[in-house]
Enzyme design. Structure first.
Site, PDB file in Angstrom:
ATOM      1  N   CYS A   1       0.982  -1.052  -0.024  1.00 23.48           N
ATOM      2  CA  CYS A   1      -0.094  -0.185   0.294  1.00 23.48           C
ATOM      3  C   CYS A   1       0.907   1.357   0.216  1.00 23.48           C
ATOM      4  O   CYS A   1       1.720   1.269   0.881  1.00 23.48           O
ATOM      5  CB  CYS A   1      -1.079  -0.211   1.112  1.00 23.48           C
ATOM      6  SG  CYS A   1      -1.744   1.367   1.641  1.00 23.48           S
TER       7      CYS A   1
ATOM      8  N   CYS B   1       0.604   3.201   2.580  1.00 26.26           N
ATOM      9  CA  CYS B   1       0.836   2.643   4.000  1.00 26.26           C
ATOM     10  C   CYS B   1       2.448   3.423   4.131  1.00 26.26           C
ATOM     11  O   CYS B   1       3.401   3.320   5.124  1.00 26.26           O
ATOM     12  CB  CYS B   1       0.870   1.744   4.170  1.00 26.26           C
ATOM     13  SG  CYS B   1      -0.799   0.726   4.323  1.00 26.26           S
TER      14      CYS B   1
ATOM     15  N   CYS C   1     -21.588 -30.826  32.704  1.00 22.57           N
ATOM     16  CA  CYS C   1     -20.640 -30.683  32.531  1.00 22.57           C
ATOM     17  C   CYS C   1     -20.028 -29.431  32.871  1.00 22.57           C
ATOM     18  O   CYS C   1     -20.184 -28.828  32.441  1.00 22.57           O
ATOM     19  CB  CYS C   1     -21.130 -31.110  30.793  1.00 22.57           C
ATOM     20  SG  CYS C   1     -19.591 -30.399  29.367  1.00 22.57           S
TER      21      CYS C   1
ATOM     22  N   CYS D   1     -18.668 -27.384  29.898  1.00 21.26           N
ATOM     23  CA  CYS D   1     -19.126 -26.902  29.730  1.00 21.26           C
ATOM     24  C   CYS D   1     -19.231 -25.289  30.362  1.00 21.26           C
ATOM     25  O   CYS D   1     -19.309 -24.861  30.043  1.00 21.26           O
ATOM     26  CB  CYS D   1     -20.563 -27.737  30.001  1.00 21.26           C
ATOM     27  SG  CYS D   1     -21.180 -28.446  28.428  1.00 21.26           S
TER      28      CYS D   1
END
Length: 435
Positions: free
Chosen positions: A54, A57, A181, A184
């Site tokens: 770029c 940039c 669980c 979980c």
């Protein structure tokens, strides 16, 4: 073989060196260190997302380095090669280069930097943001997000699942869990944190939900849930797919942002109305795809809209590429047509330009979804033929009025003594002469 080599170097994504080195005061950031350095840090960060190819940039780089040196020990200054680490760019909604974001009180929702691109402007903005952060802390604001109190996970049930998920235009990531669980329970804080971040980053277009499969056994049975936690991805009109990624917040967010990118709108298709439109698109993107469509008197509005629709379809198909999409009417930009060798074989025509190398490739097949797809696919894999843009630079662009979406009016139906009508007729005749 020489032609193929040129095309491979000019039209495909190249691996290039970044703009910063270890000797600079700019911290090089990537997916491996971003969370540790920025998100988990108490420091204020200015982060530039850039692409090595770029031009803007490259112009910013020396000013960015000066700002980093001036702010050393006060504000952290970093840079992400978003061309190489596009997952980070996608995660924070980066659509163009360079993009600068300020990571302050809320690390998960950075602010866009809108100031000047000089080192002084950057330093001033950083100090203003720092003063604001200190003021917030004095007022008792700790920053960040309290995920334990603010949950953005949608509770899903047998009663609301179809209406909320299956009938939704949004993408859903759904966890099926059991309260007993252990895995979980470990996932819950990560899932909750990811839900808030994904909601912010995608503006609610990707959602995270959860189903207690021990209560809503009908849903668990419908989707073949055999273990916990199980995560599935739902997209409207498609069969759900199993999520196979990691179970950390960053893993979940990364997948969600990929889904968001897949379902994001295609890049804008712009008419070439002036020099700025062409220059910005071709210089800021890896390739710019330009179509020269027949004059409005040759196709009418319906014919032109058919061509534009084909372009929009292809822009959508290739939206993950860093390409810009443009169109112009035959005869409106004769210097552009000449520099690309367009016109001699008729309209519509299409060219793909690499403005950094001043190379282009022409569509030789049909101007159709199939023909254009084959053309762009060949470019993507480095095959085809290429040539140098005439004059070695982007051509002069005329400033023109945008198409009004209507059929053209034939000049022969009007008084030829009218200067505007006379110019329109000459323009149209000029197209036929050059075609």
């Amino acid at each position: 073989m020489h032609i193929l080599g040129v095309l491979a170097c000019s039209l495909t994504v190249l691996s290039v060196h970044g703009l910063y080195s270890a000797s600079d005061d700019v911290v090089e950031l990537n997916p491996s260190n971003f969370n540790r350095e920025v998100i988990q840090s108490d420091s204020l960060w200015l982060v530039e997302f850039y692409a090595p190819w770029c031009g803007h940039c490259k112009n910013l780089a020396p000013e960015w380095k000066k700002a980093a040196t001036a702010l050393k020990g006060i504000v952290k200054v970093g840079a992400v090669d978003a061309d190489q680490h596009n997952s980070l760019g996608g995660q924070y909604g980066v659509r163009g280069f360079p993009s600068i974001k300020i990571f302050g009180a809320n690390k998960h929702k950075p602010e866009d930097y809108q100031g000047g691109r000089s080192s002084q402007a950057i330093v001033d903005a950083a100090l203003n943001a720092l003063r604001s952060l200190v003021k917030d802390r004095l007022g008792g604001k700790t920053g960040g997000t309290d995920y334990g109190k603010q949950k953005d996970v949608v509770e899903l049930t047998d009663d609301n699942f179809d209406r909320t998920v299956l009938d939704s235009d949004y993408v859903w990531m759904v966890e099926f869990f059991a309260p007993w669980c252990g895995h979980c329970k470990n996932l819950e804080p990560e899932w909750t944190a990811a839900a808030t971040e994904v909601k912010e980053q995608t503006k609610g277009k990707v959602k995270l939900g959860a189903v207690d499969a021990t209560v809503h056994q009908g849903l668990a049975s419908r989707y073949g849930i055999r273990g916990f936690p199980t995560i599935k991805v739902f997209r409207k009109g498609e069969e759900p797919e199993d999520y196979q990624g990691g179970r950390t917040r960053s893993d979940i967010v990364a997948r969600a942002m990929g889904l968001y990118s897949d379902n994001s709108p295609p890049p804008e298709l712009q008419e070439i109305l002036n020099e700025d439109v062409l220059k910005k698109t071709c210089e800021d993107y890896q390739l710019c795809i330009i179509s020269v469509l027949p004059h409005i008197l040759d196709t009418g509005a319906s014919g032109r809209n058919s061509y534009l629709e084909v372009m929009r379809m292809m822009a959508d198909k290739y939206k993950k590429k860093t390409w810009g999409w443009l169109w112009t009417e035959a005869g409106a930009q004769m210097d552009l047509e000449s520099s690309l060798g367009i016109g001699g074989f008729g309209y519509p025509a299409m060219a793909a330009i690499n403005a950094r190398k001043m190379k282009f490739a022409l569509l030789r097949g049909s101007f159709s979804e199939t023909g254009i797809h084959e053309f762009l696919r060949e470019l993507s894999v480095g095959r085809g033929s290429t040539a140098t843009v005439g004059g070695g630079a982007l051509p002069k662009i005329n400033t023109v009025e945008p198409w009004d979406g209507k059929d053209g009016v034939s000049p022969v139906l009007h008084d030829l003594s009218n200067p505007e009508t006379d110019l329109l007729l000459k323009k149209h005749l000029n197209i036929f002469c050059k075609a």
